[in-house]
Design a protein around this motif. Structure first.
Motif, mmCIF file in Angstrom:
data_model
loop_
_atom_site.group_PDB
_atom_site.id
_atom_site.type_symbol
_atom_site.label_atom_id
_atom_site.label_comp_id
_atom_site.label_asym_id
_atom_site.label_seq_id
_atom_site.Cartn_x
_atom_site.Cartn_y
_atom_site.Cartn_z
ATOM 1 N N ILE A 146 -59.131 -53.954 -12.564
ATOM 2 C CA ILE A 146 -60.387 -53.452 -11.997
ATOM 3 C C ILE A 146 -61.419 -54.572 -11.978
ATOM 4 O O ILE A 146 -61.711 -55.184 -13.003
ATOM 5 N N GLY A 147 -61.967 -54.847 -10.788
ATOM 6 C CA GLY A 147 -63.111 -55.742 -10.692
ATOM 7 C C GLY A 147 -62.810 -57.217 -10.560
ATOM 8 O O GLY A 147 -63.662 -58.042 -10.888
ATOM 9 N N SER A 148 -61.655 -57.584 -10.036
ATOM 10 C CA SER A 148 -61.370 -59.014 -9.857
ATOM 11 C C SER A 148 -62.317 -59.642 -8.842
ATOM 12 O O SER A 148 -62.506 -60.865 -8.833
ATOM 13 N N GLU A 149 -62.964 -58.805 -8.016
ATOM 14 C CA GLU A 149 -63.894 -59.342 -7.016
ATOM 15 C C GLU A 149 -65.179 -59.863 -7.659
ATOM 16 O O GLU A 149 -65.919 -60.635 -7.044
ATOM 17 N N ILE A 150 -65.454 -59.451 -8.916
ATOM 18 C CA ILE A 150 -66.683 -59.906 -9.569
ATOM 19 C C ILE A 150 -66.439 -60.581 -10.915
ATOM 20 O O ILE A 150 -67.367 -61.157 -11.486
ATOM 21 N N ILE A 171 -58.125 -52.738 -7.884
ATOM 22 C CA ILE A 171 -59.084 -51.828 -7.276
ATOM 23 C C ILE A 171 -60.495 -52.347 -7.557
ATOM 24 O O ILE A 171 -60.731 -53.028 -8.557
ATOM 25 N N GLU A 172 -61.409 -52.047 -6.668
ATOM 26 C CA GLU A 172 -62.782 -52.509 -6.821
ATOM 27 C C GLU A 172 -63.498 -51.704 -7.899
ATOM 28 O O GLU A 172 -63.246 -50.510 -8.089
ATOM 29 N N VAL A 173 -64.399 -52.363 -8.586
ATOM 30 C CA VAL A 173 -65.060 -51.757 -9.732
ATOM 31 C C VAL A 173 -65.925 -50.564 -9.327
ATOM 32 O O VAL A 173 -66.201 -49.672 -10.150
ATOM 33 N N THR A 174 -66.350 -50.518 -8.070
ATOM 34 C CA THR A 174 -67.210 -49.410 -7.617
ATOM 35 C C THR A 174 -66.429 -48.274 -6.962
ATOM 36 O O THR A 174 -67.034 -47.310 -6.496
ATOM 37 N N SER A 175 -65.104 -48.365 -6.917
ATOM 38 C CA SER A 175 -64.310 -47.347 -6.238
ATOM 39 C C SER A 175 -64.238 -46.064 -7.061
ATOM 40 O O SER A 175 -64.448 -46.058 -8.275
ATOM 41 N N GLU A 177 -61.579 -44.425 -7.734
ATOM 42 C CA GLU A 177 -60.442 -44.508 -8.650
ATOM 43 C C GLU A 177 -60.837 -45.232 -9.931
ATOM 44 O O GLU A 177 -60.417 -44.854 -11.030
ATOM 45 N N ALA A 178 -61.645 -46.295 -9.804
ATOM 46 C CA ALA A 178 -62.106 -47.019 -10.990
ATOM 47 C C ALA A 178 -62.955 -46.105 -11.874
ATOM 48 O O ALA A 178 -62.844 -46.127 -13.106
ATOM 49 N N LEU A 179 -63.801 -45.285 -11.268
ATOM 50 C CA LEU A 179 -64.630 -44.354 -12.034
ATOM 51 C C LEU A 179 -63.762 -43.323 -12.752
ATOM 52 O O LEU A 179 -64.023 -42.973 -13.904
ATOM 53 N N ALA A 180 -62.707 -42.863 -12.063
ATOM 54 C CA ALA A 180 -61.819 -41.872 -12.671
ATOM 55 C C ALA A 180 -61.053 -42.475 -13.847
ATOM 56 O O ALA A 180 -60.893 -41.843 -14.903
ATOM 57 N N LEU A 181 -60.583 -43.710 -13.692
ATOM 58 C CA LEU A 181 -59.868 -44.379 -14.784
ATOM 59 C C LEU A 181 -60.795 -44.609 -15.975
ATOM 60 O O LEU A 181 -60.393 -44.477 -17.134
ATOM 61 N N ALA A 189 -69.135 -45.841 -17.780
ATOM 62 C CA ALA A 189 -69.150 -46.307 -16.398
ATOM 63 C C ALA A 189 -68.058 -47.335 -16.163
ATOM 64 O O ALA A 189 -67.679 -48.094 -17.064
ATOM 65 N N ALA A 190 -67.555 -47.352 -14.935
ATOM 66 C CA ALA A 190 -66.509 -48.303 -14.584
ATOM 67 C C ALA A 190 -67.021 -49.730 -14.739
ATOM 68 O O ALA A 190 -68.171 -50.029 -14.412
ATOM 69 N N GLN A 191 -66.176 -50.596 -15.227
ATOM 70 C CA GLN A 191 -66.506 -51.993 -15.411
ATOM 71 C C GLN A 191 -65.230 -52.802 -15.278
ATOM 72 O O GLN A 191 -64.133 -52.248 -15.320
ATOM 73 N N PRO A 192 -65.325 -54.125 -15.090
ATOM 74 C CA PRO A 192 -64.103 -54.923 -14.979
ATOM 75 C C PRO A 192 -63.215 -54.715 -16.199
ATOM 76 O O PRO A 192 -63.695 -54.671 -17.341
#
Length: 538
Positions: A146-150, A171-175, A177-181, A189-192
């Motif tokens: 999660i969050g390799s883009e940032i 997957i992007e950190v703001t998606s 799916e990231a929030l669900a994980l 909150a979702a974070q890298p």
């Protein structure tokens, strides 16, 4: 171009021969599984081979718990991938679709049978490797990044996974799916981060953390001892691992980043005999890794050797960067070389965020459709430029000399100079790095024109000035003036690849006077084993 393994969709998945099944039955035990019952729980150790005697088994995605793909395993087929050979954990589950009868055979017994029955070994290895290839290509994995883009830390994990052929998905950190994980892992909150399965958050999210979760980070106790310890997982080290296992020696290969070493960063090798259409360095050495595991050689990544000592009974003890120690009767130094870091202000800040030392699919994604720069005049730099030119707008190759002719193979030089999206700049060097969160611009000193100029780029690939990785052995074995390990006559040794310390051998690029080619490294790793065997059995 050749790949790491056969294509699972097109290969013939013929079952094991009756004689192979009979041999397995002598070592295994038959279990009955009800419909819906797990035969192999996701994330558990793969210490058993599961062979279907009757019924139907499906592979299960550990994140969704749904079936992977559309195919199932029926009578005469078996579950598992390369994690079984390495002794790792299952990255997928196996579940009975209907009431099934399964023969469960201990891993050690299977490896012994594979050594005794080469035809059986061929079938098992080919199918397991093909499954791994499919998982990598389809991103069928228990590992979610999660969050390799940032986050450059997550990028580092992605590079580690890709180079070790570990299937993963991003997957992007703001998606959503990231929030669900994040909710499943109870981390707010979702974070890298890195998630294994549905709710196991790997903390810290590092290559070592991933390796431990997958069983690739072989724990060694104080009394762990091998016939031969091989430090370095490049072509020379893996070749040594193949021949050590084939000769019946217990062997452990340690690698500090990825099996393949520096050669693993080469996107296309075309002058290695037997691969007329070319093969990537990672796939070539990866095939050797599978071969070595088949013979019982163990691998552990990422593990770095930091010190070496020899005790009174002539055993060698290598201290690792996690303060563990591993011992062996003989030691093979195959640590190769690493690219030198440029003496530039702010370099460390941009490493992994614009400055890279490898050009693989992972790094290429971060600079797609932009302009990039490659520093270096060797074959690795040339292969990187050709690879990057497939997805970038333009590639600038920067060299300090007047020409590439003396340092690059002619076939590669001709391709570079004729490629419309590649420009070779002679008598140039980078003197400045600029950017905020990541690299945005570099300043180039152009001695040919007498003027400095800037290049707007988000990616600089450094492939120059290879230095040997020998700090950890200095003091026990002789080195030349550049830090390369002396062997043979230069070290007054008993054999060509032995060092000044009896029982310590050096092969590949780390050896003084070696030919810096993959084929040469493989040859040295193979040939050295006769002297190692003689030392171990003296």
């Amino acid at each position: 171009m050749e790949s790491f393994a056969a294509d699972l969709a097109t290969m013939i998945r013929r079952p094991l021969e009756p004689a192979h099944v009979a041999a397995l039955e002598k070592c295994g035990e038959v279990f009955d599984f009800k419909s819906g019952e797990f035969v192999q729980e996701p994330g558990t150790g793969m210490d058993l081979l599961h062979f279907v005697l009757s019924g139907e088994i499906e592979a299960v995605d550990p994140t969704t718990m749904a079936r992977i793909g559309v195919a199932t395993l029926n009578e005469g087929q078996f579950f598992g991938d390369l994690q079984f050979l390495s002794g790792g954990v299952s990255m997928a589950g196996a579940r009975a679709v209907q009431d099934s009868q399964v023969l469960c055979v201990p891993r050690d017994d299977v490896l012994r049978l594979m050594s005794d029955l080469p035809e059986m070994s061929d079938i098992i290895v080919t199918v397991m490797a093909a499954r791994r290839r499919r998982a990598v290509e389809q991103s069928d994995s228990a590992l979610t990044l999660i969050g390799s883009e940032i986050s450059r830390d997550i990028r580092h994990v992605a590079s580690f996974a890709a180079r070790n052929r570990i299937p993963y998905r991003e997957i992007e950190v703001t998606s959503q799916e990231a929030l669900a994980l994040a909710a499943q892992c109870v981390v707010g909150a979702a974070q890298p981060g890195v998630i294994f399965g549905r709710a196991h958050k790997i903390d810290p999210p590092t290559p070592r953390g991933v390796a431990k979760a997958l069983g690739l980070y072989l724990e060694v106790s104080q009394d762990s001892a091998f016939d031969v310890l091989i430090v370095g997982g490049g072509p020379a080290g893996v070749a040594a691992g193949v021949y050590a296992g084939a000769e019946g020696l217990s062997a452990l290969v340690l690698e500090d980043m990825a099996i393949g070493g520096q050669a693993g960063t080469s996107s296309r090798i075309e002058n290695y005999m037997g691969f007329p259409t070319g093969i990537s360095g990672g796939d070539l050495v990866g095939r050797g890794e599978v071969q070595a595991m088949k013979f019982g050689t163990r691998f552990s990544v990422p593990r770095r050797a930091v010190a070496l000592r020899r005790c009174e009974d002539a055993w060698f003890h290598v201290m690792l960067d996690d303060d563990q120690e591993v011992s062996a009767k003989a030691l093979i130094v195959a640590t190769g070389v690493q690219y030198r870091k440029l003496p530039l202000e702010g370099l460390e800040r941009f490493e992994g965020a614009g400055v890279y030392y490898a050009a693989t699919e992972v790094e290429a994604r971060y600079c797609r459709d932009g302009e990039v720069a490659v520093i270096g005049g060797g074959n690795s730099a040339g292969q990187a430029a050709m690879f990057l030119a497939r997805s970038t707008r333009h590639v600038h190759v920067l060299i300090r000399g007047e020409s590439l002719a003396a340092s690059m193979s002619d076939y590669l030089l001709q391709r570079l100079t004729s490629h419309p999206r590649i420009t070779v700049h002679t008598r140039t060097e980078v003197i400045g790095l600029h950017g905020q969160e990541g690299l945005e611009r570099i300043t180039i000193c152009d001695k040919a024109s007498g003027q400095d100029w800037d290049l707007r780029t988000a990616a600089l690939f450094v492939m120059v000035g290879a230095a040997p990785n020998t700090e950890w052995v200095s003091g026990l074995v002789g080195l030349d003036g550049k830090g390369f390990v002396q062997t043979g006559g230069d070290a007054q040794a008993r054999s060509q690849y032995e060092t000044s310390c009896p029982g310590v051998f050096a092969v590949g690029d780390v050896r003084a006077g070696s030919v810096k080619r993959v084929a040469s490294a493989v040859g040295e790793g193979s040939v050295v084993m006769s002297a190692v065997w003689a030392h171990v059995n003296a």
